[in-house]
Each structure stands twice: as structure tokens, then as C-alpha cells.
Design a protein around this motif. Structure first.
Motif, PDB file in Angstrom:
ATOM      1  N   VAL A  67       9.773  11.308  -1.626  1.00 48.52           N
ATOM      2  CA  VAL A  67       8.398  10.896  -1.844  1.00 48.52           C
ATOM      3  C   VAL A  67       8.163   9.650  -1.010  1.00 48.52           C
ATOM      4  N   THR A  68       7.349   9.766   0.000  1.00 48.54           N
ATOM      5  CA  THR A  68       7.031   8.609   0.821  1.00 48.54           C
ATOM      6  C   THR A  68       5.523   8.479   0.872  1.00 48.54           C
ATOM      7  N   GLU A  69       5.079   7.413   1.537  1.00 41.02           N
ATOM      8  CA  GLU A  69       3.630   7.248   1.610  1.00 41.02           C
ATOM      9  C   GLU A  69       2.986   8.305   2.488  1.00 41.02           C
ATOM     10  N   GLN A  70       3.811   8.982   3.307  1.00 46.69           N
ATOM     11  CA  GLN A  70       3.251  10.044   4.130  1.00 46.69           C
ATOM     12  C   GLN A  70       3.174  11.356   3.359  1.00 46.69           C
ATOM     13  N   GLY A  71       3.593  11.340   2.156  1.00 45.62           N
ATOM     14  CA  GLY A  71       3.550  12.550   1.373  1.00 45.62           C
ATOM     15  C   GLY A  71       4.930  12.942   0.906  1.00 45.62           C
ATOM     16  N   MET A  72       5.010  14.141   0.367  1.00 41.88           N
ATOM     17  CA  MET A  72       6.308  14.587  -0.112  1.00 41.88           C
ATOM     18  C   MET A  72       6.951  15.469   0.939  1.00 41.88           C
ATOM     19  N   LEU A  73       8.134  15.069   1.328  1.00 45.03           N
ATOM     20  CA  LEU A  73       8.756  15.710   2.473  1.00 45.03           C
ATOM     21  C   LEU A  73      10.142  16.175   2.095  1.00 45.03           C
ATOM     22  N   PRO A  74      10.615  17.186   2.805  1.00 48.44           N
ATOM     23  CA  PRO A  74      12.039  17.489   2.664  1.00 48.44           C
ATOM     24  C   PRO A  74      12.843  16.436   3.410  1.00 48.44           C
ATOM     25  N   PRO A  75      14.058  16.233   3.015  1.00 51.42           N
ATOM     26  CA  PRO A  75      14.847  15.181   3.678  1.00 51.42           C
ATOM     27  C   PRO A  75      15.046  15.438   5.165  1.00 51.42           C
ATOM     28  N   THR A  76      14.867  16.674   5.564  1.00 46.02           N
ATOM     29  CA  THR A  76      15.051  16.969   6.984  1.00 46.02           C
ATOM     30  C   THR A  76      13.956  16.371   7.848  1.00 46.02           C
ATOM     31  N   SER A  77      12.866  15.949   7.232  1.00 44.72           N
ATOM     32  CA  SER A  77      11.742  15.454   8.021  1.00 44.72           C
ATOM     33  C   SER A  77      11.825  13.974   8.343  1.00 44.72           C
ATOM     34  N   VAL A  78      12.892  13.366   7.927  1.00 41.48           N
ATOM     35  CA  VAL A  78      12.988  11.928   8.167  1.00 41.48           C
ATOM     36  C   VAL A  78      12.872  11.565   9.641  1.00 41.48           C
ATOM     37  N   PRO A  79      13.547  12.296  10.537  1.00 46.82           N
ATOM     38  CA  PRO A  79      13.422  11.929  11.956  1.00 46.82           C
ATOM     39  C   PRO A  79      11.989  12.022  12.449  1.00 46.82           C
ATOM     40  N   VAL A  80      11.259  12.968  11.908  1.00 47.71           N
ATOM     41  CA  VAL A  80       9.869  13.107  12.322  1.00 47.71           C
ATOM     42  C   VAL A  80       9.080  11.871  11.915  1.00 47.71           C
TER      43      VAL A  80
ATOM     44  N   ILE B 216       0.840  -1.196   0.000  1.00 44.51           N
ATOM     45  CA  ILE B 216       0.000   0.000   0.000  1.00 44.51           C
ATOM     46  C   ILE B 216       0.876   1.247   0.000  1.00 44.51           C
ATOM     47  N   ALA B 217       2.003   1.140   0.712  1.00 42.85           N
ATOM     48  CA  ALA B 217       2.918   2.282   0.739  1.00 42.85           C
ATOM     49  C   ALA B 217       3.377   2.623  -0.660  1.00 42.85           C
TER      50      ALA B 217
ATOM     51  N   HIS C  26      21.692  18.110  -9.424  1.00 38.84           N
ATOM     52  CA  HIS C  26      21.730  19.321  -8.598  1.00 38.84           C
ATOM     53  C   HIS C  26      22.490  20.424  -9.311  1.00 38.84           C
ATOM     54  N   ALA C  27      23.581  20.037  -9.929  1.00 38.66           N
ATOM     55  CA  ALA C  27      24.372  21.027 -10.637  1.00 38.66           C
ATOM     56  C   ALA C  27      23.593  21.620 -11.799  1.00 38.66           C
ATOM     57  N   PHE C  28      22.750  20.813 -12.405  1.00 36.08           N
ATOM     58  CA  PHE C  28      21.938  21.299 -13.518  1.00 36.08           C
ATOM     59  C   PHE C  28      20.612  21.882 -13.034  1.00 36.08           C
ATOM     60  N   ARG C  29      20.445  21.955 -11.745  1.00 36.24           N
ATOM     61  CA  ARG C  29      19.227  22.453 -11.118  1.00 36.24           C
ATOM     62  C   ARG C  29      17.995  21.686 -11.574  1.00 36.24           C
ATOM     63  N   VAL C  30      18.158  20.425 -11.635  1.00 37.03           N
ATOM     64  CA  VAL C  30      17.022  19.556 -11.933  1.00 37.03           C
ATOM     65  C   VAL C  30      16.561  18.961 -10.604  1.00 37.03           C
ATOM     66  N   PRO C  31      15.282  19.042 -10.301  1.00 34.42           N
ATOM     67  CA  PRO C  31      14.836  18.496  -9.012  1.00 34.42           C
ATOM     68  C   PRO C  31      15.025  16.986  -8.930  1.00 34.42           C
ATOM     69  N   VAL C  32      15.437  16.560  -7.778  1.00 35.47           N
ATOM     70  CA  VAL C  32      15.685  15.140  -7.541  1.00 35.47           C
ATOM     71  C   VAL C  32      14.619  14.624  -6.580  1.00 35.47           C
ATOM     72  N   LEU C  33      13.825  13.699  -7.026  1.00 40.06           N
ATOM     73  CA  LEU C  33      12.807  13.110  -6.174  1.00 40.06           C
ATOM     74  C   LEU C  33      13.254  11.712  -5.795  1.00 40.06           C
ATOM     75  N   VAL C  34      13.382  11.477  -4.529  1.00 38.82           N
ATOM     76  CA  VAL C  34      13.774  10.143  -4.079  1.00 38.82           C
ATOM     77  C   VAL C  34      12.533   9.442  -3.555  1.00 38.82           C
ATOM     78  N   CYS C  35      12.206   8.322  -4.147  1.00 39.15           N
ATOM     79  CA  CYS C  35      11.002   7.602  -3.765  1.00 39.15           C
ATOM     80  C   CYS C  35      11.394   6.467  -2.829  1.00 39.15           C
ATOM     81  N   CYS C  36      10.819   6.474  -1.679  1.00 44.18           N
ATOM     82  CA  CYS C  36      11.231   5.485  -0.694  1.00 44.18           C
ATOM     83  C   CYS C  36      10.111   5.252   0.302  1.00 44.18           C
ATOM     84  N   GLU C  37       9.792   4.006   0.557  1.00 48.99           N
ATOM     85  CA  GLU C  37       8.788   3.690   1.552  1.00 48.99           C
ATOM     86  C   GLU C  37       9.331   4.030   2.935  1.00 48.99           C
TER      87      GLU C  37
END
Lengths: 628, 477
Positions: A603-616, A414-415, A528-539
Motif C-alpha cells: 500500500v503506497t501513496e500511488q495505490g495498491m501495488l504488487p511488490p513486483t511494481s517497486v522498480p516501476v 500527504i503520502a 502466508h501459511a494461514f493464507r491471510v493477506p499481508v498488506l505492507v504500508c510504506c511511503e
């Protein structure tokens, strides 16, 4: 939401102090040597010597830290090479030489009584209370300094030279044992006297096997504590049994490797010329394990057939990828539980836990576990140990099996569906999407986006030696998606036209570092150098509270032959027989760590988050919180 | 007791093979034919025992043979193995033998081992390969033995017809893990017909004719039982295996049985109470999950990837109408031979004395021979290298034994030369005989000055004094 963030200057991978920053830690940053020293001293004094191992950071002596008992140093067997990585650069040569002198000084066996008294003094509840603070606070700092250091050393190509370790004499060993015993007693006393949460954590390191190592200070136990600062004692203690981070095995420690070999099921002959910097990782002669394990097929009665099958498939790389391995493992465990009957005079919770543990260690021998699998195992063991005692075998088994089912469903299937939905919202018509390797979630995103008639193009970036991207390419092309296939070395050329980068991850660590297939960091940095957004998809079940700053301390080594041979080019045989040449060392890394600066969004099942929100996420939705 | 790793073992010991006449007879079934003074059946049994497989079903053809095998087993392996002997009427073929034991088969996978296998390849390796791939059938193939050379293989013209599996044709995928095509000895025609579908799926097929089917198969039980329902199958090697290989991409068995196969391999699912608790529309069934995890398998070959992409494209479970036929190729250093002809008998005996002596379990002396302490040797008698002489044998003066096996309680007179021969038990050889390259069955009497070269002598035969034979099978009428 505009994914393109302003181009922040990236000055090396920064350490984010996330989630658990205490206000007064800023003061400690003033000098780099003092906090590091105090941290080291704290670890040496705060944790009993049982957690010491020859490869721990040698605690640098500092005039102000007199309470750090000399006996807490790894007696006579510390590895000077570790100091290069482990100790802050501020450590002056004179001090380290003094440390050397000290090390040899107390190497003698005459100071047993001194050591004992020292331990007793160091382990009073009061001092441990005092010492606890710096551990948590300075953990990131230690890592920061370490990071800088390793960065520097990386640049110079300066690896730790393996220095021969001194052998412990019998008397020294006895001294250590005595010290450990004393420490344990002191810890018990402390627990009895205090009972405060801080004290309750005291015995924890003592229960750990003595393989504590330098990485665990910043990455293992350090961040774990602050994550649940307000947890009740009972909860902590419950967690202690199951969730204590396993000290990672250091494979450059000969004695431990020898011990491991003795109880190993799989024949593991160590590869001969390993790259210096990665000696702490297991590396075996590839091609020797599988036939050996196969020929022993019927001799290993203790291992359940389905676990054996999964282990074989891991070993032969038939199943790879975080989700697939995790599902395969959980299904095997389900069968183990199904076929399990509690032996007489044993309780299910204890015995089944041990049984699962032995299965896990077999699987680790086949291939090191991924973070996702580690989390799943943690969850399962937690469930087993929290079963009510009055349950009948049948009920308990069915409950565990349905737990496993629910884990697979909710955390993986489901995730990934939720991730697909979130991810698709970021695909616009006319996009050129780039992906690297063959991440399963990203594949589903593309497939779904194609299904809802989005108009986009995919660039599949692949790399040797596994060429996983070809499988992805084949499946995408069969769906009718317009694809471009290229190799990693051309990524800077194709990045011009790319509008989004979708990446998968093996794990996301609590400082936002993405631990993924080797090459991912490169793709993310170019993007990043080309200023292309990087979306990391991870459960979210792949998140881990560990902090990791480089891809050295925890990684996996693949078959070196895989990179020495070029498929289709039989004439390129310069590396044939490389194992005989001492001057050649081949490095086939499997993972790398992408600093969070290069990740636009998770990109997680909780929504799209900045990487800083992982501890949360870990705190709020972590494995421990699942149905407890 | 549960079978280890969910594998059951069936040993097909055969009965009295025609191919091995005159060596085997009603009194001496093939299974008990001594190879290096040990009954043939002990080789596969010891191989299995070394792999911790202690529950073995032995199928024997014919009542008398079964009784003999059973009585031998009960003495030799009474406390070590749990062997069950099942007898079948003669001439039912290997499939018939399996049909006879079908009611005993309960485990997920079945290992079928031929009783005439002399090998040191671990059966665990085959079983593990089978498991690893989740195959319907896995067969052991080994490099075909180079025929025994001109000097030793002249054991009669009738042997030529049955050169062992020289013309087995095997198609392999590039990684040499899957069996794509198999035509076995008798059915080889001038042309090879290869299915386009398989070649298209695999991309590249390697066709070899120098591999020999070692008659060790691991079958998924459900597949095996399903195949057994079909009529007109006789031999596993010639009918069942080719059938499964032929139909691997359009498997009728799997179509019908795959579900139940999966179910039973999961074991849990059927009687799982949690399945009922877990009625949740989003919950995929166990099989789906399994598929999910296999879907992500990094295929070792493009062949499998076709399977996977098939599944993907059609998005239906119907696409899974395939089964895998795998192959385990033995290494060059491992010994593997089947005793299925007189020539093979000689060859294997020689190998047991020479290169593959490790299999026999004997410890060779400094002179590279095994002479039992009870052997009485006369003056100036020499037992050369690569010899085995069993207990109770009496050798007269000035005898010479080279590269030969001599059984129990033989009485050998003076000045006898035995070279390159196999002499079984209770044989009397009188003075001045010469025996070369021959096989002499039990209870034979050879009178003085006889000379035998490349002969097979049946049990109980009497060779008259002074006679000379060359390249002849001799049997009692």
C-alpha cells in the motif's frame, strides 16, 4: 480485488528479475558457474581496481576469462571466508586452491610492470564495452547463486570463519596504487575517446572510495544502472555526484575501522564478542557512546546544535521509526541551512553540500541511517547541487528550505494520508487486523478506520526487547479500539482468527523485499501459511533500488544487553557478565528482510501495488524525478 | 561570536558569604578564597574552559568584591577566557543575580553554574542531556558527600545547623531522568506533599534524600526569563526549581511561552521567507512537524508516554501545557562538591590533596606532595604526603607538615607542627607552634608556643604567645 491469492508453492525466497531483465539473460542462466565467473571477471576487469577491497568477492579464475588481470585480485588480502558466501558453490575445490596459489603468486613485488600493462590492456574502451553487458545482466544471477549458497549455509549454521588477513607489504600497496592510477588514466582516455553512455559510466566506480564490497555487486551499482537505461548522459553525470550508492562500510575490515575511528566524533569502542556472521556490521559497546558524546557537547563546534540534538536523540533511541527520524533530520537540516552563511571564496552549492555531508556522517555515527533518510539526503544534496549559481544566498537558502518543507509534506505527510485512504478501503466490518510493532502509518489507518465507524478488532503483536507495540496498544485502546495484545511467539495461534495483516516497512527494495523491523518476516510468513493477506504500508520515498536477498549483508545491530536482561525477572541473571565469556555471542538484530512472496500487496501513496511494481515506482516517481 | 551550541554560561560567584565567616571578608570575597592555593572561582572557570566554553558571565555580589574578582580575572584569564563581570547589590539572591544579567542572555539555553562548585563533571554532559530531552530545566544532582567523619568535622557547633543539603528530598522517575519532586534543605517539613497528578502520570516515583543539588542548571531561556518576571522568588534552588517541578504538568509558562520557545529554538521560522512562499493549506506548521516527530518518540519512561497520549487524546495543542524537568545524576567516580560552609572548605581542601587531586592540575611528586621549588626548608624539616606548599614560603628547622596546604610567602619558624590544616598567604608562625585541623586566613601572626586545634582564624588576627585555642572561630574585632 481478492487479496487471497492462490497458494503458490514457495520454494525459498525467489529472485524476481524485475524491470531490467534483458532478453538474453536467460541464456546465461544455463550454468551457474560461468555467468558468475564472467560477472566476477567483468567486475574485476570492468571496474578499476580502486573499487577493490579486501572483502570483495574474489573473482574466481576461469580458463575462458584470461583478460581478467591477476592484479585485479585483492592483492594478498582477500578473505577466504568471503568465498563461502561470495563465490558460487560450483567452484571446485581445485579451482579455488589454484586461486589461492595465484594470490600468493602475485603477492610478490616483482610484477609491477606486468600489472601495469595488464591494466592498460584491460581498460581499453572496447573491452570495457564488452564487459559492461555481463555486469548488468548477471547481477541477479550472482545474487541468486549467492542466495542459494547462503541459504544452504544458514541451514548448516555455517558462518564464514574469520580468517586472518594477510598484511599488504609496502611494495604491494605501491603496486595497487600504480594500478589504480593507470586505471584512472585509462578510464579518462576511454571517456575522451568514446563518449558513449556505456563509457560515461566508466569513471564512475573510479570516483568511488575503495570500499566496494561484495554486496555492492548485486545490490549497489548493479541494479542502479539498468533502472535508467535511456537517461541522457548529462543526467547520468549529474546523478553521479549525488546518487552514487555509497559503498557500505565493512566493519570486519580492521584497517578501515581504524581509519573510521580516527575521524569519528563519537567514541566507538567495538563490542568484543560479536556474532561471526554479522561482523561486517558496526557494533559498539552500548552505553559508552552516549556519555562520551554528551561530555563532548561543547567541543564540537562544527556540528550545528540542532543536528547534535537529533544525533543525541537517535543515539539514545528517543526518536525512532523511519518517518520520525527522517522528519527530525530534515528539520535539523533546515536549521543548518538557515544558519548557514557561505564562507568567502566558496560557492554555496559546494560548501553547503559538504556541510550537509559532515552532518550526515555525524548522524551515521550516532546510528546508521535508514533507507528513508538516505533517500531524503540524496534528495537534499541533489537540490543543493542543482541550484543555479546566480542565486543569492538568501534566495538559495529559502529555496532549499521550502524544498525540505515540500519533501516532508508531499513525501511523508500527504503520502501517509493517501496510504491511509487506500488502506482503509481494505478494512471491512468484522475484520480482525493484525499488526506487528508500532508502524506509524498502520496506526493512522486504524485510527481513521475507527473514526469512520468501521467495526473491527486489532491484534497487536509485539516482541522483546523494545516492546514498541505497547505504545501502539495504549494509543489504540485510548481511542476505543478493541485490541488483543500478544507476543511474537504466539503469532501462530492468533493468526487463525486474523483476516488481514497490516505491516509497516523501513524500506522496500526493488526486488520487492520488505526490509522492516525484525520479526516482520516471521509474521508475514505465518500469515502466508494461514493464507491471510499481508498488506505492507510504506511511503514511496522509502523505496530503494537496491536488491537484497537476506537480512545479513545489510542490517543493524542493537544493544546486546537489551536481550540479555529480562525486565521484571531479576533472578534470570545467567547472562550477566556475558561479555567476559568468549563462548557467548549475543545477537540483537534490528531488521529483517521479508521476501516478496509473502507480501500480498504494497500500500503506497500511488495505490495498491504488487511488490513486483517497486522498480516501476522508483523509475517513475523516484526521488530523482522529484521536481527535476 | 555565537555562543557554542547556543548555550550561554552564567557563573554565580556570590559575594561575601556569612556562612564562611571568618574566612571570607570584605578583603577576600568568597570567589577568591584559596582552595589548594587557587582561588575558588578558578575551579568552575577551568571546568568550563575545559569544555570549550570561553564566553562566561560572572555575577558578583557587592561592589568591592566585584572589583577584586574583576582584577583577578583580568590577570589570570586575560588571554584565555572572555569573562564579563556583572555586579549586583548584595542580598538579592540567585534570582536577583540572574535578573541582573537577563539583558545579556540571548541564546536558546542558559547554563547557570554556581561559583563555589568544585567538580570534574563535564558541563557538556548536562547541557547535552538538557538538549536531548528538550527540557525546560535540567539540574545536576550528585550523591551527597558523606559527612567528613567524626575526627575531622568538629569545627564548631554552629556548623550543625547547616549540614549541607542533607535533607534535600528528590523524587525521580524510574529511569532517573526526570525530576518529579524536589524540596530543598530549608523548606523540608515533616511531611512530604506529593502531587497526585504527577504520581499518576509516572506510575512510580523514587524518593531519595541522598542527592545533593550541585547548583548547576541548564534552563531554557524563555522559561527562565518568564519565571524571573514573577515576584517573591529569591533563590533558584529553593524557589525557581521547585516551582518549575511543581508545575510541570500544568505549566503556565509553557502555555504562554511554548510557542515562542519553539519558535526561537527553531530560530528559522520567524524570519523564514519560505514560510510565505509555502502557503498551502496542507502544510503543517513547523511546530506541528516537530510535534509529529516527537509524537513518535519512544518514550524512555511511561511518564513521557502520558504526555504523548495526552497530546493524542485531546488532539489539541493545549495538551502541550507541560514542560520537562530533567535531572543529570553524576556518577560515583566523579567528584562534585560545593564550598558552602566552613566544614566543606576543609573537606574540599582535603579532597584536593587526596582523592580528587586531579582537579587541581598540580603534579604531585613522588612523596605525593607539591612543594614549590622556591620553598626554603630548614634542617630536618619534613613535608609529608598530601601537602601543598606554595612559593616563597620559608620553613624553619625540625618542622613537620602533614596533609596541609600552605600558601605563599609564609614564614614558619622552627619545630612547628602543622597537621590537617590550611594556612593561607603571608602568615607568620613562630617557633614551637602546633596547628591541627585549623584554617588560618591571610596575614595572621601566630606567636610562639601557640596551639590551635580545629579553629578558624580570620584575616589579620594575632594569636599571642603560648595561647591555646580549641574549636573556636577567631576574628579581629
Amino acid at each position: 480485488m481478492d487479496l487471497r491469492r492462490p497458494n503458490r508453492p514457495v520454494i525459498g525466497p525467489k529472485v524476481r528479475q524485475v524491470g531490467f531483465v534483458t532478453p538474453d539473460s536467460a541464456a546465461a542462466t544455463s550454468s551457474s558457474s560461468i555467468p558468475a565467473v564472467s560477472a566476477a571477471a567483468a567486475t574485476s576487469a570492468g571496474s578499476p581496481p580502486s573499487s577493490l577491497s579486501p572483502v570483495m568477492i574474489p573473482p574466481p579464475r576461469h580458463p575462458s576469462t584470461e583478460m581478467s588481470n591477476p592484479h585485479f585480485h585483492p592483492v594478498g588480502s582477500y578473505n577466504p571466508s568471503e568465498q563461502i558466501l561470495g563465490s558460487p558453490p560450483a567452484l571446485s575445490p581445485s579451482r579455488s586452491s589454484r586461486f589461492d596459489a595465484d594470490g600468493s603468486d602475485f603477492g610478490g613485488d616483482d610484477d609491477e610492470s606486468v600489472a601495469l600493462s595488464g591494466v592498460g590492456g584491460g581498460m581499453t574502451p572496447k573491452s570495457s564495452l564488452l564487459m559492461r553487458q555481463p555486469v548488468t545482466k548477471t547481477a541477479p544471477l550472482v545474487s541468486e547463486t549467492r542466495k542459494r549458497d547462503s541459504n544452504a549455509s544458514k541451514g548448516k549454521g555455517e558462518g564464514p570463519s574469520a580468517a586472518p588477513k594477510e598484511k599488504l607489504t609496502k611494495a604491494e600497496r605501491r603496486a595497487t596504487q600504480e594500478a589504480q592510477r593507470a586505471a584512472k588514466a585509462a578510464a579518462k582516455e576511454a571517456a575522451a575517446a568514446g563518449g558513449a553512455p556505456s563509457v560515461s559510466k566508466q569513471p564512475k566506480p573510479a570516483t568511488k572510495p575503495a570500499t566496494q564490497q561484495k554486496k555492492d555487486i548485486p545490490s549497489g551499482s548493479g541494479p542502479l544502472q539498468p533502472l535508467a537505461p535511456s537517461g541522457s548522459i548529462e543526467k547520468k553525470q549529474g546523478k553521479k555526484e549525488v546518487a552514487a550508492p555509497h559503498p557500505r562500510m565493512q566493519f570486519d575490515d580492521m584497517t578501515k575501522v581504524g581509519k573510521l575511528k580516527k575521524r569519528a566524533v563519537v567514541n566507538q569502542s567495538e563490542a568484543r564478542n560479536r556474532v561471526e556472521l554479522f561482523r561486517h556490521l558496526p557494533q559498539y559497546e552500548h552505553g559508552t557512546q552516549l556519555p562520551d558524546l554528551e561530555s563532548k557537547f561543547f567541543q564540537l563546534d562544527l556540528i550545528h546544535p540542532s543536528v547534535y540534538q537529533v544525533g543525541l536523540q537517535f543515539l539514545s533511541d528517543k526518536i525512532s521509526g523511519g518517518n520520525a527520524r527522517c522528519i527530525a533530520m530534515l528539520l535539523a537540516f533546515k536549521e543548518v541551512i538557515q544558519d548557514y552563511t557561505t564562507p568567502p571564496e566558496k560557492t554555496l552549492t559546494r560548501d553547503l553540500g559538504a556541510k550537509v555531508g559532515s552532518c550526515v556522517s555525524f548522524l551515521i555515527e550516532c546510528r546508521p541511517l535508514s533507507v528513508s533518510m538516505g533517500n531524503a539526503i540524496r534528495f537534499l544534496k541533489n537540490r543543493i547541487s542543482s541550484l543555479p549559481h546566480n542565486l543569492s544566498d538568501k534566495e538559495a537558502k529559502s529555496r532549499l528550505q521550502s524544498d525540505i518543507d515540500r519533501f516532508i509534506n508531499e513525501k511523508i505527510i500527504i503520502a501517509s494520508k493517501a496510504i491511509v485512504e487506500h488502506g482503509v478501503s481494505k478494512i471491512r466490518d468484522g475484520d480482525v487486523l493484525l499488526t506487528y510493532g508500532s508502524p506509524s502509518v498502520v496506526e493512522s489507518i486504524f485510527a481513521y478506520a475507527h473514526g469512520i465507524k468501521k467495526n473491527f478488532r486489532v491484534v497487536v503483536v509485539d516482541s522483546r526487547p523494545k516492546h514498541e507495540g505497547q505504545g501502539l496498544l495504549r494509543r489504540l485502546v485510548e481511542r476505543g479500539i478493541h485490541c488483543t495484545y500478544t507476543h511474537l511467539n504466539a503469532v501462530s495461534y492468533v493468526m487463525h482468527e486474523v483476516t488481514r495483516v497490516f505491516l509497516g516497512a523501513s524500506s522496500v527494495l526493488s526486488n520487492g523485499t520488505v526490509y522492516s523491523r525484525v520479526g516482520t518476516a516471521c509474521v508475514a510468513m505465518v500469515a502466508h501459511a494461514f493464507r491471510v493477506p499481508v498488506l505492507v504500508c510504506c511511503e514511496a520515498y522509502k523505496f530503494h533500488e537496491r536488491v537484497q536477498l537476506d537480512s545479513i549483508c545489510s542490517n543493524e545491530l542493537g544493544d546486546p544487553d537489551a536481550i540479555s536482561k529480562v525486565s521484571g525477572r531479576k533472578d534470570l541473571n545467567y547472562l550477566d557478565g556475558w561479555a567476559q565469556n568468549e563462548n557467548i555471542q549475543l545477537l540483537n538484530l534490528k531488521y529483517d528482510a521479508t521476501p516478496s512472496d509473502y507480501v500480498s500487496v504494497l500500500v503506497t501513496e500511488q495505490g495498491m501495488l504488487p511488490p513486483t511494481s517497486v522498480p516501476v515506482i522508483i523509475r517513475e516517481y523516484g526521488i530523482e524525478r522529484l521536481w527535476t | 561570536m555565537d555562543p557554542p551550541m547556543d548555550f550561554q554560561v552564567v557563573v554565580l560567584a556570590g559575594g561575601t558569604s556569612d556562612k564562611l565567616s571568618p574566612l571570607v571578608s570584605k578583603e577576600l570575597p568568597k570567589a577568591l578564597l584559596p582552595v589548594a592555593n587557587k582561588p575558588l572561582l578558578s575551579y568552575p572557570l577551568e571546568l568550563l574552559e575545559a569544555s570549550n566554553l570561553k564566553n562566561i558571565i560572572v555575577v558578583v555580589e557587592g561592589d568591592e568584591a566585584a572589583t577584586q574578582v574583576e582584577s583577578w580575572l583580568s590577570v589570570a584569564y586575560m588571554d584565555r577566557l572572555n569573562v564579563e563581570v556583572v555586579k549586583t547589590p548584595g542580598d538579592v539572591g540567585t534570582v536577583g543575580a540572574i535578573r541582573a544579567v537577563a539583558p545579556f542572555l540571548i541564546s536558546t539555553d542558559i547554563l547557570i553554574v554556581s561559583g563555589d562548585l568544585v567538580s570534574d563533571i563535564s558541563p557538556g554532559a548536562i547541557a547535552a542531556t538538557h538538549r536531548r530531552h528538550g527540557a525546560a530545566v535540567t539540574a545536576l544532582f550528585c550523591p551527597a558527600p558523606v559527612s567528613g567523619g567524626a575526627d575531622s568535622s568538629t569545627s564548631g557547633g554552629k556548623d550543625k545547623a547547616k549540614k549541607p543539603s542533607r535533607c534535600n528530598i528528590v523524587g525521580l522517575d524510574p529511569t532517573r531522568q526526570f525530576l518529579l519532586h524536589v524540596v530543598s534543605g530549608a523548606k523540608v517539613e515533616k511531611d512530604i506533599h506529593i502531587q497526585k497528578r504527577i504520581v499518576r502520570a509516572v506510575g512510580q516515583m523514587e524518593i531519595r534524600s541522598d542527592f545533593m543539588d550541585a547548583h548547576v542548571y541548564a534552563f531554557k531561556r524563555t522559561v527562565l526569563l518568564d519565571v524571573l518576571e514573577k515576584e517573591n522568588l529569591y533563590s533558584i534552588k529553593q524557589d525557581v526549581l521547585p516551582y518549575l517541578v511543581r508545575t510541570q504538568l500544568r505549566s503556565e509558562i509553557s502555555a504562554k511561552k511554548e510557542n515562542s520557545a519553539d519558535e526561537s529554538s527553531n530560530g528559522a521560522t520567524k524570519e523564514l521567507p519560505s514560510e510565505d512562499i509555502n502557503i498551502n493549506s496542507a502544510v503543517p506548521s513547523n511546530q506541528n512537524l516537530r510535534w509529529l516527530s516527537q509524537h513518535r518518540e519512544i518514550a524512555p519512561s511511561s511518564y513521557q508516554e502520558i504526555h504523548i497520549s495526552d497530546c493524542d487524546m485531546n488532539k489539541s495543542r493545549l495538551a502541550k501545557k507541560t514542560h520537562k524537568c530533567c535531572i543529570y545524576l553524576s556518577g560515583k567516580t566523579q567528584y562534585c562538591a560545593r564550598l558552602n560552609s566552613v566544614q566543606a572548605f576543609g573537606d574540599i581542601n582535603r579532597d584536593m590533596l587526596g582523592e580528587a587531586s586531579r582537579i587541581t592540575g598540580y603534579t604531585f611528586s613522588a612523596q605525593n606532595n607539591v612543594v614549590h621549588p622556591t620553598v626554603v626548608q630548614g634542617a630536618k624539616t619534613t613535608a609529608g604526603g598530601q601537602c601543598i606548599i606554595a612559593e616563597g614560603t620559608i620553613l624553619g628547622d625540625k618542622c613537620s607538615v602533614k596533609r596541609s596546604v600552605i600558601g605563599r610567602h609564609c614564614r614558619i619558624g622552627s619545630n612547628v607542627k602543622i597537621v590537617n590544616s590550611i594556612v593561607m598567604n603571608h602568615i607568620t608562625i613562630e617557633d614551637n607552634c602546633t596547628i591541627q585541623g585549623s584554617v588560618i586566613s591571610s596575614n595572621v601572626q601566630i606567636q610562639e608556643r601557640a596551639s590551635l586545634k580545629d579553629c578558624q582564624v580570620g584575616a589579620g588576627y594575632v594569636i599571642t604567645a603560648g595561647s591555646e585555642y580549641k574549636s573556636e572561630p577567631l576574628t579581629k574585632r
